[in-house]
Design a protein around this motif. Structure first.
Motif, PDB file in Angstrom:
ATOM      1  N   GLY A   1      25.148 -61.370   6.890  1.00  0.00           N
ATOM      2  CA  GLY A   1      24.610 -61.015   8.191  1.00  0.00           C
ATOM      3  C   GLY A   1      24.209 -59.553   8.282  1.00  0.00           C
ATOM      4  O   GLY A   1      23.725 -59.095   9.326  1.00  0.00           O
ATOM      5  N   VAL A   2      24.418 -58.793   7.206  1.00  0.00           N
ATOM      6  CA  VAL A   2      24.064 -57.371   7.152  1.00  0.00           C
ATOM      7  C   VAL A   2      22.911 -57.202   6.171  1.00  0.00           C
ATOM      8  O   VAL A   2      22.898 -57.822   5.107  1.00  0.00           O
ATOM      9  CB  VAL A   2      25.265 -56.509   6.716  1.00  0.00           C
ATOM     10  CG1 VAL A   2      24.900 -55.032   6.719  1.00  0.00           C
ATOM     11  CG2 VAL A   2      26.460 -56.768   7.626  1.00  0.00           C
ATOM     12  N   VAL A   3      21.950 -56.366   6.517  1.00  0.00           N
ATOM     13  CA  VAL A   3      20.788 -56.165   5.657  1.00  0.00           C
ATOM     14  C   VAL A   3      20.691 -54.693   5.262  1.00  0.00           C
ATOM     15  O   VAL A   3      21.192 -53.810   5.962  1.00  0.00           O
ATOM     16  CB  VAL A   3      19.477 -56.604   6.348  1.00  0.00           C
ATOM     17  CG1 VAL A   3      19.512 -58.092   6.640  1.00  0.00           C
ATOM     18  CG2 VAL A   3      19.229 -55.811   7.622  1.00  0.00           C
TER      19      VAL A   3
ATOM     20  N   LEU B   1      11.001 -49.666  10.972  1.00  0.00           N
ATOM     21  CA  LEU B   1      11.884 -50.447  11.845  1.00  0.00           C
ATOM     22  C   LEU B   1      11.426 -51.895  11.945  1.00  0.00           C
ATOM     23  O   LEU B   1      12.246 -52.822  11.923  1.00  0.00           O
ATOM     24  CB  LEU B   1      11.946 -49.806  13.232  1.00  0.00           C
ATOM     25  CG  LEU B   1      12.683 -48.468  13.308  1.00  0.00           C
ATOM     26  CD1 LEU B   1      12.540 -47.861  14.694  1.00  0.00           C
ATOM     27  CD2 LEU B   1      14.153 -48.636  12.953  1.00  0.00           C
ATOM     28  N   ASP B   2      10.117 -52.101  12.043  1.00  0.00           N
ATOM     29  CA  ASP B   2       9.599 -53.474  12.132  1.00  0.00           C
ATOM     30  C   ASP B   2       9.906 -54.254  10.865  1.00  0.00           C
ATOM     31  O   ASP B   2      10.368 -55.400  10.915  1.00  0.00           O
ATOM     32  CB  ASP B   2       8.094 -53.436  12.385  1.00  0.00           C
ATOM     33  CG  ASP B   2       7.484 -54.831  12.444  1.00  0.00           C
ATOM     34  OD1 ASP B   2       7.804 -55.589  13.387  1.00  0.00           O
ATOM     35  OD2 ASP B   2       6.703 -55.167  11.539  1.00  0.00           O
ATOM     36  N   ALA B   3       9.663 -53.638   9.699  1.00  0.00           N
ATOM     37  CA  ALA B   3       9.903 -54.340   8.434  1.00  0.00           C
ATOM     38  C   ALA B   3      11.390 -54.570   8.200  1.00  0.00           C
ATOM     39  O   ALA B   3      11.795 -55.622   7.676  1.00  0.00           O
ATOM     40  CB  ALA B   3       9.302 -53.538   7.278  1.00  0.00           C
ATOM     41  N   ALA B   4      12.240 -53.602   8.592  1.00  0.00           N
ATOM     42  CA  ALA B   4      13.685 -53.774   8.421  1.00  0.00           C
ATOM     43  C   ALA B   4      14.200 -54.917   9.286  1.00  0.00           C
ATOM     44  O   ALA B   4      15.072 -55.686   8.863  1.00  0.00           O
ATOM     45  CB  ALA B   4      14.407 -52.475   8.768  1.00  0.00           C
ATOM     46  N   ARG B   5      13.667 -55.040  10.499  1.00  0.00           N
ATOM     47  CA  ARG B   5      14.078 -56.145  11.372  1.00  0.00           C
ATOM     48  C   ARG B   5      13.725 -57.503  10.756  1.00  0.00           C
ATOM     49  O   ARG B   5      14.380 -58.502  11.033  1.00  0.00           O
ATOM     50  CB  ARG B   5      13.410 -56.001  12.741  1.00  0.00           C
ATOM     51  CG  ARG B   5      13.941 -54.840  13.574  1.00  0.00           C
ATOM     52  CD  ARG B   5      13.320 -54.819  14.959  1.00  0.00           C
ATOM     53  NE  ARG B   5      13.753 -53.657  15.717  1.00  0.00           N
ATOM     54  CZ  ARG B   5      12.985 -52.604  16.005  1.00  0.00           C
ATOM     55  NH1 ARG B   5      11.716 -52.580  15.574  1.00  0.00           N
ATOM     56  NH2 ARG B   5      13.477 -51.591  16.699  1.00  0.00           N
ATOM     57  N   ARG B   6      12.689 -57.514   9.941  1.00  0.00           N
ATOM     58  CA  ARG B   6      12.281 -58.758   9.277  1.00  0.00           C
ATOM     59  C   ARG B   6      12.961 -58.954   7.928  1.00  0.00           C
ATOM     60  O   ARG B   6      12.636 -59.881   7.189  1.00  0.00           O
ATOM     61  CB  ARG B   6      10.756 -58.786   9.127  1.00  0.00           C
ATOM     62  CG  ARG B   6      10.046 -58.922  10.466  1.00  0.00           C
ATOM     63  CD  ARG B   6       8.543 -59.052  10.334  1.00  0.00           C
ATOM     64  NE  ARG B   6       7.890 -57.787  10.038  1.00  0.00           N
ATOM     65  CZ  ARG B   6       7.320 -57.477   8.882  1.00  0.00           C
ATOM     66  NH1 ARG B   6       7.343 -58.331   7.872  1.00  0.00           N
ATOM     67  NH2 ARG B   6       6.733 -56.304   8.710  1.00  0.00           N
ATOM     68  N   GLY B   7      13.892 -58.058   7.591  1.00  0.00           N
ATOM     69  CA  GLY B   7      14.682 -58.228   6.388  1.00  0.00           C
ATOM     70  C   GLY B   7      14.042 -57.745   5.111  1.00  0.00           C
ATOM     71  O   GLY B   7      14.531 -58.056   4.014  1.00  0.00           O
TER      72      GLY B   7
END
Length: 269
Positions: free
Chosen positions: A185-187, A227-233
């Motif tokens: 659950g952590v990326v 931030l956008d790409a990190a939210r998408r994993g």
């Protein structure tokens, strides 16, 4: 929306991460050496965005400074079975997002730089990323959610400076960490910007005019993309198509050609 801790938050990409996360209603913990700059930034962000902003002055080149930040990252740990609740008065909120952004380039070549300066840079850009990621991952995994963003650089594919070597370590370390965290659950994500208009180059004594205008990215676009790409994993994030192409080229070029590009290109953030 959760609390984000950002290192190197008093200027540049760190400050931009703070503003964009605050706009998205994240409470913040801001880390940097300059207490005055942190407090001034915290006051502005609180007045504009209305979020809670903690100030944590710390020198990440020292063991004491890193321990202080790691202690804050370990606070507020909950088990996976506990329902998320607002912290009680006086209790520290758990950190849901760590942004390891602190970093700088040195003024001289490795041979011309005092070894103590090299050691300090290594501690800020490598040791701190290792120790703070370890502290953050432990409490995030215990809660079953969280994210770590480590700021690397397109320079990580280059050669010619210890800065490039540090950023290469950050990139590979983040890939390893992302694998370790799979299913928790952590990326973990590494951001690899190219030349970005911040105070970074002026502080390093790098002449910005040697690079064409088209080479420069804005902090706003770099952070928004990250931030956008990190939210998408996404694990490896390279803002802008031109730097994605540059990174792809650097990965396939013979290393002797990459070395010939020299240190100037290897110190861009």
């Amino acid at each position: 929306m959760g609390t984000a801790l950002i290192t190197g938050a008093s200027s540049g990409l760190g400050e931009e991460f703070a503003w964009q996360l605050a706009t998205d209603r994240h409470d913040l913990v801001l880390v940097a050496r300059s207490q005055d700059r942190l407090r001034a930034l915290a006051d502005r962000i609180h007045q504009v965005a209305g979020v809670t902003v903690e100030v944590l002055p710390a020198d990440l080149s020292t063991a004491e400074g890193r321990a202080q930040v790691a202690e804050r990252l370990s606070a507020g740990t909950l088990s996976q079975d506990e329902a998320p609740v607002a912290p009680a008065p006086g209790q520290l909120a758990p950190i849901g997002l760590l942004v390891n952004n602190a970093g700088y380039a040195l003024h001289a070549s490795f041979i011309g730089e005092p070894v103590d300066d090299e050691r300090a840079a290594l501690d800020v850009m490598v040791t701190a990323v290792l120790e703070l990621s370890h502290a953050a991952a432990a409490q995030m995994v215990s809660r079953g959610r969280g994210a770590i963003i480590n700021v690397s650089s397109v320079a990580s594919y280059m050669a010619g400076s210890t800065y490039a070597a540090h950023k290469a370590w950050v990139r590979v370390f983040t890939e390893s960490l992302a694998s370790d965290l799979r299913g928790t659950g952590v990326v973990a994500s590494a951001v690899l910007p190219g030349l970005t208009r911040t105070e970074f180059h002026g502080r390093a004594g790098i002449d910005e005019h040697q690079f064409p205008d088209i080479a420069w990215l804005s902090p706003i676009s770099v952070v928004a993309h990250a931030l956008d790409a990190a939210r998408r994993g996404r694990v490896l994030i390279t803002p802008s198509a031109r730097y994605q192409s540059a990174a792809a080229l650097l990965r396939i070029l013979p290393r002797w050609i990459v070395r010939e590009i020299g240190p100037a290109g290897a110190r861009g953030q």
